[in-house]
Scaffold this active site. Structure first.
Site, mmCIF file in Angstrom:
data_model
loop_
_atom_site.group_PDB
_atom_site.id
_atom_site.type_symbol
_atom_site.label_atom_id
_atom_site.label_comp_id
_atom_site.label_asym_id
_atom_site.label_seq_id
_atom_site.Cartn_x
_atom_site.Cartn_y
_atom_site.Cartn_z
ATOM 1 N N HIS A 193 0.853 -1.190 0.000
ATOM 2 C CA HIS A 193 0.000 0.000 0.000
ATOM 3 C C HIS A 193 0.886 1.235 0.000
ATOM 4 C CE1 HIS A 193 -3.631 2.361 1.848
ATOM 5 N NE2 HIS A 193 -3.078 2.975 0.823
ATOM 6 N N GLU A 210 1.261 8.216 -3.870
ATOM 7 C CA GLU A 210 2.163 7.768 -2.807
ATOM 8 C C GLU A 210 3.447 8.601 -2.794
ATOM 9 O OE1 GLU A 210 1.506 5.467 -0.358
ATOM 10 O OE2 GLU A 210 -0.510 5.642 -1.213
ATOM 11 N N HIS A 257 3.804 11.010 0.361
ATOM 12 C CA HIS A 257 4.691 10.360 1.325
ATOM 13 C C HIS A 257 6.171 10.414 0.929
ATOM 14 C CE1 HIS A 257 1.106 8.842 3.299
ATOM 15 N NE2 HIS A 257 0.705 8.309 2.157
#
Length: 264
Positions: free
Chosen positions: A85, A144, A148
């Site tokens: 994930h 992502e 992040h």
């Protein structure tokens, strides 16, 4: 067995000082404006979240608690593999890093193309082990990275010095997540414990072999129907990129009976 023993020893040492470390204020040197030819010299033994005084955020992650979250989604990825994930840098007390990312200058909405052009084999590996269950890998990977990846301070271009090449930070982020996923074979650990897809198990029957295998407490999450969805592992980082597992800072929401479905 040796890895589990070493992991337990390290976890005990880390968690003993985690609260104290989380109270310390991260004071980073301002390297955003430094010349790219002046890469810092780093102490590779410095452990994230265990700082004293000023530290260089090129040498240790500013958001020093990093969470690797793996998914179990029927119909996606190999039938005997958890998929990724995300790899999420968080605060040292277990809080979230900024929700909109940390560096707007490196936001990209074509990560799929960038990775494919830079490293076709990496792109292929991501397609296998980091697929989007919504069917749009490029959107998923771009999300992502933007949210992040840009928050991992050690990947800033200035931290590489003159050796930096465009998008090297992008591929480094995805490679790190994949390396961690390959190292921690969660499916294999469950399989060795006799926990196989297609059956329902008590939550502890699933958690215990995983925690014994990784050498630390994990976070296990289920959907509203009690079906396994995710397993998260928490890490400190030694130096720039040596990940050291520690106990999960939060408990997952799985309770009682957990349905462990087959992928296909």
């Amino acid at each position: 067995m040796l890895r589990s023993i070493l992991g337990l020893i390290l976890t005990s040492a880390l968690t003993a000082t985690a609260f104290q470390a989380s109270q310390q204020v991260f004071q980073e040197e301002d390297y955003f404006e430094q010349n790219l030819y002046e890469a810092p010299s780093c102490n590779n033994t410095l452990l994230s979240c265990h700082w004293n005084g000023r530290v260089d955020s090129c040498c240790t992650p500013k958001y020093g608690l990093v969470v690797l979250t793996l998914q179990w989604v029927p119909g996606f990825g190999p039938d005997k593999e958890f998929t990724i994930h995300g790899l999420w840098p968080d605060t040292c007390s277990g809080g979230r890093a900024p929700g909109n990312g940390c560096d707007r200058s490196r936001v990209a909405n074509n990560i799929g193309n960038i990775v494919r052009d830079m490293d076709p084999s990496l792109h292929s590996e991501m397609s296998t082990f980091w697929p989007s269950y919504k069917g749009d890998n490029n959107w998923f990977w771009s999300h992502e990275w933007n949210k992040h990846g840009t928050c991992i301070s050690t990947l800033r271009p200035s931290c590489y010095g003159k050796e930096y090449t465009k998008y090297q930070d992008v591929t480094a982020y995805f490679k790190q997540a994949l390396e961690l996923r390959h190292y921690y074979d969660l499916f294999g650990a469950l399989n060795l414990a006799g926990v196989i897809p297609g059956q329902t198990y008590n939550v502890q029957t699933m958690i215990e072999p995983l925690e014994k295998y990784v050498g630390a407490k994990i976070k296990m999450d289920c959907d509203r129907k009690g079906q396994l969805s995710e397993v998260s592992m928490f890490f400190y980082v030694e130096g720039r990129d040596k990940y050291k597992i520690t106990d999960a800072f939060q408990k997952g929401n799985c309770r009682g009976a957990v349905w462990y479905p087959k992928k296909y």
